[in-house]
Design an enzyme around this catalytic site. Structure first.
Site, mmCIF file in Angstrom:
data_model
loop_
_atom_site.group_PDB
_atom_site.id
_atom_site.type_symbol
_atom_site.label_atom_id
_atom_site.label_comp_id
_atom_site.label_asym_id
_atom_site.label_seq_id
_atom_site.Cartn_x
_atom_site.Cartn_y
_atom_site.Cartn_z
ATOM 1 N N MET A 1 -23.020 -29.735 -13.070
ATOM 2 C CA MET A 1 -23.134 -29.090 -11.781
ATOM 3 C C MET A 1 -24.589 -28.860 -11.424
ATOM 4 O O MET A 1 -25.484 -28.972 -12.253
ATOM 5 C CB MET A 1 -22.418 -27.741 -11.797
ATOM 6 C CG MET A 1 -23.005 -26.750 -12.785
ATOM 7 S SD MET A 1 -22.528 -25.054 -12.458
ATOM 8 C CE MET A 1 -23.571 -24.711 -11.068
ATOM 9 N N HIS A 221 -17.002 -30.165 -6.272
ATOM 10 C CA HIS A 221 -17.548 -28.990 -5.606
ATOM 11 C C HIS A 221 -17.264 -29.029 -4.108
ATOM 12 O O HIS A 221 -16.960 -30.069 -3.533
ATOM 13 C CB HIS A 221 -19.045 -28.887 -5.854
ATOM 14 C CG HIS A 221 -19.395 -28.404 -7.239
ATOM 15 N ND1 HIS A 221 -18.993 -27.183 -7.702
ATOM 16 C CD2 HIS A 221 -20.095 -28.987 -8.247
ATOM 17 C CE1 HIS A 221 -19.442 -27.024 -8.947
ATOM 18 N NE2 HIS A 221 -20.102 -28.111 -9.299
ATOM 19 N N SER A 250 -13.797 -31.381 -13.515
ATOM 20 C CA SER A 250 -14.629 -30.509 -14.341
ATOM 21 C C SER A 250 -15.177 -29.291 -13.632
ATOM 22 O O SER A 250 -15.451 -28.273 -14.273
ATOM 23 C CB SER A 250 -15.804 -31.318 -14.912
ATOM 24 O OG SER A 250 -16.550 -31.894 -13.851
ATOM 25 N N GLU A 251 -15.360 -29.357 -12.320
ATOM 26 C CA GLU A 251 -16.048 -28.269 -11.617
ATOM 27 C C GLU A 251 -15.501 -28.182 -10.201
ATOM 28 O O GLU A 251 -16.114 -28.668 -9.255
ATOM 29 C CB GLU A 251 -17.562 -28.498 -11.614
ATOM 30 C CG GLU A 251 -18.150 -28.681 -13.000
ATOM 31 C CD GLU A 251 -19.657 -28.941 -12.992
ATOM 32 O OE1 GLU A 251 -20.337 -28.511 -12.040
ATOM 33 O OE2 GLU A 251 -20.154 -29.578 -13.945
ATOM 34 N N LEU A 252 -14.359 -27.540 -10.055
ATOM 35 C CA LEU A 252 -13.682 -27.483 -8.760
ATOM 36 C C LEU A 252 -13.975 -26.181 -8.039
ATOM 37 O O LEU A 252 -13.870 -25.104 -8.628
ATOM 38 C CB LEU A 252 -12.168 -27.632 -8.961
ATOM 39 C CG LEU A 252 -11.296 -27.442 -7.709
ATOM 40 C CD1 LEU A 252 -11.561 -28.541 -6.681
ATOM 41 C CD2 LEU A 252 -9.818 -27.409 -8.084
#
Length: 480
Positions: A1, A221, A250-252
């Site tokens: 991120m 994202h 992985s990074e919502l």
């Protein structure tokens, strides 16, 4: 991120979360567990008291990034990383080490070294991480290769003959350091851009042909998710799935006011979750004021669910009836909304009874009144013959009233007794102060789960304790 904004959490705010523990905690028996998928979140500077209520996988937000661990050369600080790792292991949650090689949060001192020194330091870093967290289920080996290559890229292979030799070298080192972990690559800008996905696939295929990669990470994202079409999402997911490798979101996160965020989750989360190649989803923060981007939170500062989280809970967490076994007929689930539900008490001066004085889920909990003294033992429990087969964890939420002299703290343990000898196993000792909430987890490994004779919570007075207080138990459930 991208670099997360500084996390500023006041002691007062942490205490508010601990005391509130949500007005309506759900039963986190995720439907996803039955499907073999996880729904995780990040841990930063502390463990939120309601983390296990919603999430079943842990990724450290910043504490396993090289810059965070070794901000000055040869001085490694693993304290925050250890906290997240130990919490995951103690609760049976998959843990992901995030990340080994990344340009955006590398230590500043590494840039001034010679190429040979850089290479040696990267090897030292990867090996140290692997030695300490050998039990990590997942490792983000290279983060954002398309957008943020490290300053030491040329020292570890550069572009080389493949164009991505430095990435290949990183995975080779990680395979040695983490032989039992699934190695992942991670990148943003993929879910909304098939062209970027095609470029990403070039790297993935190089790694796959060498047997170095076990899964594909895609950051999702808000800046890629808020306005992406579901057709583009499906196209990209199918492109990545063509490799035969599992996909990990992985990074919502998604932004918007309550109704906008809800609509976005309702439209797009099922596309991710229901895709057969997606094996897990990790949301990037959930508490207001602690997410890296304003408006992405799912719980307010006062502990209230936003509509998107309520929807996730009702549809994907099983609403108390899915996955982990809440209400599954095994007798373990209890929210005490309709009474004591067969629970009893020992060494109480009052109760037990169903009360609306406090709740972790719904509007009621089980209350017992106790007289505190050093070494005194008090129980809220259920006895009979129960079959917990197929489950690995027993959980409950407990609270102590604000009155009474707790001395060195009121001890609490979640326990089971099993077999004809009533063999005892408990969750380990925790202590609470007046008004504090604790989520207790008992690992059922080694327990004859088909022959449970009693389970409940033991409260233990400590040195200096005196007077009368009330204790509460709520949201008791089994989890796979």
């Amino acid at each position: 991120m991208l670099r997360s904004k500084p996390l500023i959490v006041s002691v007062a705010f942490v205490l508010v979360l601990s005391l509130s523990a949500l007005a309506a905690n759900p039963n986190p028996a995720h439907a996803g567990i039955a499907k073999g998928k996880f729904l995780g979140n990040v841990i930063a500077g502390y463990i939120p008291s309601n983390f296990a209520t919603y999430w079943d996988q842990v990724t450290p937000e910043n504490s396993t990034k090289w810059e965070s661990v070794e901000s000055s050369r040869d001085n490694m600080n693993w304290s925050q990383a250890d906290m997240a790792y130990n919490y995951a292991k103690n609760n049976g949650f998959p843990f992901k080490f995030h990340t080994l090689v990344w340009g955006s949060q590398e230590p500043g001192w590494v840039r001034g070294l010679s190429a040979s020194e850089q290479r040696a330091e990267v090897i030292e870093w990867i090996q140290a991480a692997g030695q300490r967290y050998r039990g990590a289920e997942f490792v983000d080996v290279v983060n954002e290769p398309l957008h943020a290559p490290p300053s030491y890229k040329n020292a570890i292979g550069g572009d080389g003959a493949t164009g991505w030799d430095w990435v290949i070298w990183s995975f080779e080192q990680a395979r040695q350091a983490f032989p039992n972990s699934k190695l992942l690559i991670n990148e943003y800008g993929i879910i909304s851009d098939p062209n970027a996905a095609a470029q990403y696939l070039e790297i993935i295929q190089l790694l796959k042909s060498r047997g170095l990669i076990d899964g594909i990470g895609i950051q999702c994202h808000y800046f890629n998710m808020d306005n992406v079409s579901v057709s583009t999402m499906r196209n990209v997911l199918n492109m990545l799935a063509s490799t035969g490798l599992p996909i990990y979101v992985s990074e919502l996160d998604m932004t918007g006011d309550d109704q906008t965020q809800l609509a976005r989750y309702q439209e797009k989360f099922p596309v991710l979750w229901e895709h057969p190649a997606v094996q897990g989803v990790t949301i990037w923060g959930y508490i207001e004021g602690e997410t890296w981007q304003d408006g992405t939170h799912l719980i307010t500062r006062s502990g209230q669910e936003r509509p998107a989280l309520t929807w996730l809970r009702e549809v994907y967490f099983g609403n108390g009836d899915g996955g982990g076994g809440g209400g599954g007929g095994d007798g373990a689930y209890a929210d005490f909304e309709t009474g004591t539900e067969g629970w009893s008490g020992r060494n109480l001066v009052g109760g037990p009874w169903s009360t609306d004085a406090w709740s972790a889920k719904g509007s009621r909990s089980l209350q017992g009144d106790i007289q505190l003294s050093n070494g005194s033992q008090h129980y809220l429990y259920k006895s009979g013959n129960f079959n917990f087969s197929g489950h690995s964890l027993l959980r409950a939420t407990v609270k102590g009233a604000t009155w009474g002299n707790y001395g060195n703290g009121l001890g609490v343990k979640l326990y089971v007794k099993y077999g004809s000898n009533y063999t005892w196993k408990d969750s380990g000792w925790q202590t609470i102060r007046p008004g504090e909430v604790r989520e207790l987890t008992l690992n059922l490994s080694g327990v004859n789960t088909s022959d449970i004779r009693e389970y409940g919570v033991q409260f233990i007075g400590t040195e200096g304790s005196s007077g009368r207080t009330s204790v509460y138990v709520d949201n008791v459930y089994l989890w796979n």
